[in-house]
Enzyme design. Structure first.
Site, PDB file in Angstrom:
ATOM      1  N   ASP A 279      12.120 -40.085-112.595  1.00 49.98           N
ATOM      2  CA  ASP A 279      11.090 -40.351-111.459  1.00 49.98           C
ATOM      3  C   ASP A 279      11.415 -41.640-111.208  1.00 49.98           C
ATOM      4  OD1 ASP A 279       8.840 -40.050-110.124  1.00 49.98           O
ATOM      5  OD2 ASP A 279       7.076 -40.325-111.676  1.00 49.98           O
ATOM      6  N   HIS A 280      11.026 -41.960-110.021  1.00 55.11           N
ATOM      7  CA  HIS A 280      11.004 -43.427-109.667  1.00 55.11           C
ATOM      8  C   HIS A 280      12.000 -44.417-110.289  1.00 55.11           C
ATOM      9  CE1 HIS A 280       7.583 -43.808-107.249  1.00 55.11           C
ATOM     10  NE2 HIS A 280       6.749 -43.089-107.765  1.00 55.11           N
TER      11      HIS A 280
ATOM     12  N   HIS B 179       3.192 -38.369-104.162  1.00 53.11           N
ATOM     13  CA  HIS B 179       3.041 -39.179-105.275  1.00 53.11           C
ATOM     14  C   HIS B 179       1.571 -39.902-105.290  1.00 53.11           C
ATOM     15  CE1 HIS B 179       7.150 -39.997-106.733  1.00 53.11           C
ATOM     16  NE2 HIS B 179       7.567 -39.360-105.894  1.00 53.11           N
TER      17      HIS B 179
ATOM     18  N   SER C 220      -3.285 -38.086-109.212  1.00 50.73           N
ATOM     19  CA  SER C 220      -4.495 -38.286-109.703  1.00 50.73           C
ATOM     20  C   SER C 220      -5.631 -38.896-108.863  1.00 50.73           C
ATOM     21  CB  SER C 220      -4.481 -39.345-110.822  1.00 50.73           C
ATOM     22  OG  SER C 220      -3.379 -39.058-111.863  1.00 50.73           O
TER      23      SER C 220
END
Ligand code: 13P
Length: 278
Positions: free
Chosen positions: A81-82, A205, A208
């Site tokens: 990721d990233h 992305h 949350s």
């Protein structure tokens, strides 16, 4: 069963559901995501962020996830990721990652394009898939309304996808990493426009704290992968806080088991939502 992103995301985009990418960085996080996936029989993406190299050895994480993946027939992706460093991408591929994200979102458009293309040419030669980001999903959590200049531009997305050959594109449509202050404003019209012209699986992305109805609307429009980190961590920390407030919190192994259980419940909640079955 270990696969790359295409195997889970292409059907997701086609049939309008999405697959969760959950951040992992130790045994408890990997075990929690694995247990949730097995209990709900859902494909899953284990996402290890470049930033977690400071807390976990990338080779050990790869071995761990590959071991879990070998124990199930569910399609399982080991995704970096990233990542801003091409050296770390090479390292991840050598360690057995099946997918990588090159994050050039802070670079000027042409540089993001050329460096992403280099990564994609290399990764595809070894059957590893590539996600890239265009526009910017901020990491400063303060804003619930992201300014329009951060958003992915439709014409740039079309050109970027054609010229880089990436497999999935993370789009900036109003989400941010971390906690929101207030309800985030999601630019659904922008997403629709992008999805109308880009047939690749699109990625969201900052999963949350996004209201369920925004998630479902985004998935219907073409989001095939949603990344979640903060909310899983918060669920574990909340559980630990309660336990640690007791006079005798107990052995660390018991606390970690409780924290893991809290993460399993949280991940399952997202999986049900992403499958449209919550
Ligand atoms: P959150 O921490 O906001 O869930 O975002 C996770 C993410 O996008 C990881 O790439």
């Amino acid at each position: 069963m270990l696969v790359n992103l295409n195997e889970v995301l292409v059907p997701a985009r086609k049939h309008r559901y999405c697959v969760g990418a959950f951040n992992i960085f130790n045994l408890e996080t990997v075990d929690a995501v694995y247990r949730a996936a097995v209990e709900l029989k859902t494909p899953v993406i284990f996402a290890f962020g470049e930033k977690y190299i400071e807390v976990a050895n990338i080779g050990i994480i790869a071995t761990l996830v590959r071991e879990f993946a070998g124990r199930t027939t569910l399609p399982t992706v080991l995704h970096l990721d990233h990542c801003k460093s091409v050296d770390v991408i090479y390292k991840a591929v050598r360690a057995g990652f099946t997918s990588v994200m090159f994050d050039g979102s802070r670079l000027p458009f042409s540089e993001n394009l050329s460096r992403t293309k280099q990564v994609a040419d290399f990764a595809h030669s070894v059957d590893v898939t590539v996600e890239a980001e265009l526009g910017s999903v901020p990491f400063d959590h303060a804003l619930s309304e992201i300014p329009e200049e951060y958003l992915t531009k439709v014409d740039e997305a079309v050109r970027f996808v054609e010229e880089t050959g990436v497999d999935a594109l993370a789009v900036a449509i109003g989400t941010a990493h971390g906690e929101y202050k207030g309800r985030p404003k999601i630019y659904h019209d922008r997403l629709k426009e992008i999805a109308g012209k880009v047939s690749l699986p699109l990625v969201l992305h900052g999963g949350s704290g996004v209201p369920d109805e925004d998630i479902l609307q985004a998935v219907r429009a073409g989001i095939a992968k949603i990344n979640v980190n903060t909310q899983i961590s918060s669920a574990a920390v909340k559980r630990l806080k309660v336990l640690c407030a007791k006079e005798k919190p107990g052995h660390l192994s018991d606390l970690l088991r409780e924290a893991e259980q809290a993460m399993v419940e949280e991940v399952k909640g997202f999986m049900r939502l992403f499958a449209g079955t919550n």
